[in-house]
Design an enzyme around this catalytic site. Structure first.
Site, short mmCIF file in Angstrom:
data_model
loop_
_atom_site.label_atom_id
_atom_site.label_comp_id
_atom_site.label_asym_id
_atom_site.label_seq_id
_atom_site.Cartn_x
_atom_site.Cartn_y
_atom_site.Cartn_z
N LYS A 77 35.86 -0.85 -28.63
CA LYS A 77 35.75 0.16 -27.57
C LYS A 77 35.54 -0.51 -26.21
O LYS A 77 36.15 -0.09 -25.21
CB LYS A 77 34.61 1.12 -27.89
CG LYS A 77 34.38 2.21 -26.86
CD LYS A 77 33.55 3.34 -27.40
CE LYS A 77 32.36 2.84 -28.19
NZ LYS A 77 31.45 1.98 -27.38
N THR A 79 36.50 -3.50 -25.45
CA THR A 79 37.76 -4.17 -25.14
C THR A 79 38.76 -3.20 -24.52
O THR A 79 39.44 -3.52 -23.54
CB THR A 79 38.36 -4.79 -26.43
OG1 THR A 79 37.41 -5.71 -26.98
CG2 THR A 79 39.66 -5.51 -26.14
N ARG A 100 27.78 -1.21 -20.27
CA ARG A 100 26.40 -1.55 -20.64
C ARG A 100 26.23 -3.07 -20.76
O ARG A 100 27.19 -3.79 -21.01
CB ARG A 100 26.02 -0.90 -21.97
CG ARG A 100 25.99 0.61 -21.93
CD ARG A 100 25.72 1.18 -23.30
NE ARG A 100 26.79 0.85 -24.24
CZ ARG A 100 26.68 0.89 -25.55
NH1 ARG A 100 25.51 1.19 -26.10
NH2 ARG A 100 27.70 0.60 -26.32
N LYS A 111 26.97 -7.49 -35.05
CA LYS A 111 28.03 -6.77 -34.34
C LYS A 111 28.72 -7.63 -33.29
O LYS A 111 29.89 -7.44 -32.99
CB LYS A 111 27.46 -5.51 -33.69
CG LYS A 111 28.51 -4.59 -33.09
CD LYS A 111 27.88 -3.34 -32.55
CE LYS A 111 28.93 -2.44 -31.90
NZ LYS A 111 29.51 -3.03 -30.67
N ALA A 279 23.18 3.48 -28.72
CA ALA A 279 23.59 4.88 -28.86
C ALA A 279 23.11 5.50 -30.16
O ALA A 279 23.01 6.72 -30.25
CB ALA A 279 25.11 4.99 -28.78
N PHE A 307 29.25 3.70 -29.54
CA PHE A 307 29.72 4.20 -30.84
C PHE A 307 30.66 5.40 -30.69
O PHE A 307 31.41 5.49 -29.74
CB PHE A 307 28.53 4.49 -31.76
CG PHE A 307 27.70 3.28 -32.06
CD1 PHE A 307 28.29 2.13 -32.57
CD2 PHE A 307 26.33 3.26 -31.83
CE1 PHE A 307 27.53 0.99 -32.85
CE2 PHE A 307 25.57 2.13 -32.11
CZ PHE A 307 26.17 0.99 -32.62
N PHE A 387 45.22 -3.92 -34.10
CA PHE A 387 44.79 -5.22 -34.62
C PHE A 387 46.00 -5.93 -35.21
O PHE A 387 46.97 -5.29 -35.64
CB PHE A 387 43.69 -5.03 -35.68
CG PHE A 387 42.33 -4.77 -35.10
CD1 PHE A 387 41.32 -5.71 -35.21
CD2 PHE A 387 42.05 -3.58 -34.42
CE1 PHE A 387 40.07 -5.49 -34.66
CE2 PHE A 387 40.79 -3.34 -33.88
CZ PHE A 387 39.80 -4.30 -34.01
N TRP A 415 43.73 -6.45 -26.21
CA TRP A 415 43.09 -7.66 -26.71
C TRP A 415 44.05 -8.83 -26.59
O TRP A 415 43.67 -9.93 -26.17
CB TRP A 415 42.66 -7.46 -28.17
CG TRP A 415 41.98 -8.66 -28.77
CD1 TRP A 415 40.65 -8.98 -28.70
CD2 TRP A 415 42.60 -9.72 -29.52
NE1 TRP A 415 40.39 -10.16 -29.36
CE2 TRP A 415 41.58 -10.64 -29.86
CE3 TRP A 415 43.91 -9.99 -29.91
CZ2 TRP A 415 41.83 -11.81 -30.61
CZ3 TRP A 415 44.17 -11.15 -30.65
CH2 TRP A 415 43.14 -12.04 -30.99
#
Length: 562
Positions: A77, A79, A100, A111, A279, A307, A387, A415
């Protein structure tokens, strides 16, 4: 034999990138040398004077980036947020990204960081993912200074008659440490203080973090800090920071941390990275100061919430937007094929294998998040964050589903390609803002009772049947209403992996009940936290923390940082 492409790591891309001096980035958005406070060559804070001199009207359009329920590894998210900002810049739009700050908890845990990835990153990535400008450390210091002042007050005679059994303020640490969830302090005799039970939260779950992220200026910050409830006295009446008389000292510790941090992307798009509440256990949005400042300096602001739409977006729209008077212009819902397959029943180790049937089944999760944003009546676009393991058949199925259901969707490859890979997304977001109706409204009224607000979130956002309160939570519910806190919004603390409070119920569960075990008043932040299921305010580290793969070379460059 076909040769597979070799992809560089995030940190390799970041270290090879050529950054512009932060003064050059500031000039792009109309800020001069006297408007910023340098933290080295590539980081700066925007001064209060510069912020106060900004125009009060003509604010830029705010684009909120959210997602479906993620896998434990995250779905990119951040990215997509960075890539969309770069794409809008390439499309000739004056754009600022507002994100953030990463916490050391997930950075050292499982993570990873929160600076984006690949060619869609904010820089300097190493600094941002570690100590940055020290904001989170300042919050830790202020939080723990308050803890020390509370215990000292009790030790020195306890004029406020604080009940040591009813202190709700915890100490904090910005790292996952399960051993500190419950501790006993003050052991060793009268000289060492008054023995009592205590505990640690992770810093990003501290109310100080929430307060800093919702304050509009220093005056508001001090007022909010003064309102924080830290304990109850022997008569079961709330005791606040204002009662202790230490709001000035705590604000002093935070005076620099409140200033937004200015950095840049790989493509030199300006970014304000400031504040970082989780979150799942907090409200999950960057600071109001950063978002509103960005909206006065740019035509488009791309910001994120933590999230999925059931957590971060719900809190952005019910808590942050209400507190700051914001009206988002559009929402981007990030979806990945691997997460949708997981929601369709595929285990984590098999996500790289093509499974069209599981993908089709998992689409129910995306459908619910779309329905949620539709309930808020906001324009939206689905960003399919591609991906390298996604197959043509899987991508085709997802895009066809969106088309058949009248959903604007964009295959996003930021990405790998940076802003260029998000140009289609940028164009579709602009089209959504221009062509889709925006009748943004909340899903509950502040005049509703706390129970009604929680029930509204459970039924409208999660798709659940109802709410079950523990005996403790039900008592706290009545106490909150009695104390006049019923008008406050609700901040739900819930697992991010499921729409329910059970992380194992993936996809789109139905007929489930949300179990609220505890309610915690956060008067400084201006909401009441509802702890559900087994969610922890101090996470633990995994069996193999990411920290195990981190190092630093002889030149001081980070190694293994993603």
């Amino acid at each position: 034999m076909e040769t597979k492409p070799v992809y560089k790591s995030d940190i390799q891309i970041a270290q090879e990138a050529v950054m512009e001096p932060i003064s050059v980035i500031a000039a792009k958005i109309g800020l001069g040398p006297d408007d910023i406070e340098l933290y080295g060559k590539y980081k700066a804070k925007i001064s209060y004077e510069a912020i106060n001199n900004l125009p009060q009207t003509d604010e830029g359009k705010i684009i909120l980036v959210t997602s479906i329920n993620p896998t434990p590894a995250g779905e990119g998210k951040s990215t997509v947020t960075v890539g969309l900002g770069d794409a809008l810049s390439q499309l000739g739009k004056k754009t600022i990204i507002a994100m953030r700050e990463p916490s050391l908890g997930p950075t050292m845990g499982i993570k990873g960081g929160a600076a984006g990835g690949g060619y869609s990153q904010i820089l300097p990535m190493e600094d941002i993912n570690l100590h940055f400008t020290g904001d989170i450390h300042a919050i830790t210091a202020a939080n723990n200074a308050l803890s020390a002042l509370i215990d000292n007050h009790i030790h020195q005679g306890n004029e406020l008659k604080i009940d040591p059994r009813r202190i709700i303020w915890k100490r904090v640490l910005d790292i996952n440490d399960r051993a500190l969830r419950k501790v006993v302090i003050g052991l060793g005799g009268p000289v060492q203080g008054v023995p009592r039970e205590d505990g640690f939260d992770i810093t990003v779950a501290s109310e100080i973090m929430a307060v800093l992220c919702l304050a509009v200026d220093l005056k508001d910050l001090k007022k909010r800090i003064s309102s924080i409830v830290v304990a109850y006295n022997v008569d079961k009446e709330p005791v606040t920071v204002g009662d202790l008389g230490v709001e000035g000292a705590l604000t002093l510790l935070l005076k620099d941390a409140l200033k937004p941090n200015l950095v840049q992307t790989v493509e030199h798009t300006p970014a304000l990275v400031h504040g970082g509440p989780f979150a799942n256990i907090a409200h999950g949005c960057n600071s109001v100061m950063a978002t509103k400042t960005a909206a006065k300096l740019a035509d488009f602001v791309v910001t994120e919430s933590g999230f999925g739409a059931d957590l971060g977006a719900e809190k952005f729209l019910h808590i942050k937007s209400r507190a700051a008077g914001l009206k988002p212009s559009a929402v981007v819902i990030v979806a990945t094929i691997r997460a949708l397959k997981m929601h369709g029943g595929v285990i984590k180790t098999e996500l790289m294998t093509e499974n069209v049937q599981a993908l089709e089944k998992g689409l129910d999760n995306l459908k619910k998040h779309i329905e949620t944003i539709k309930q808020f009546e906001l324009p939206f676009v689905v960003a399919v964050n591609r991906f390298v393991t996604d197959t043509k058949e899987e991508v085709s199925l997802l895009l066809k589903w969106c088309e058949e259901n009248g959903v604007s969707a964009s295959l996003t490859e930021v990405w790998e390609h940076g802003g260029k890979g998000g140009l289609d997304l940028g164009e579709k977001v602009i089209q959504a803002i221009q062509n889709q109706e925006n009748n943004f409204h909340s899903l509950y009224d502040v005049s509703d009772s706390l129970e009604e607000k929680i029930t509204a979130i459970v039924q409208k956002v999660y798709g659940g049947k109802g709410v079950e309160f523990s005996t403790k939570a039900f008592r706290q519910l009545k106490e909150a209403e009695k104390n006049g806190w019923g008008h406050l919004p609700v901040c739900m603390a819930k697992t991010q992996y499921s729409l329910s409070d059970d992380p194992n119920k993936l996809g789109r569960p139905s007929e489930f009940t949300i179990h609220v075990r505890e309610l915690i008043p956060k008067l400084g932040a201006g909401f009441v936290v509802a702890l559900t299921g087994d969610v922890m305010t101090m996470p633990g580290l995994p069996k193999k923390p990411a920290a195990n793969g981190m190092d630093v070379d002889d030149e001081g460059r980070a190694v293994g940082l993603f």
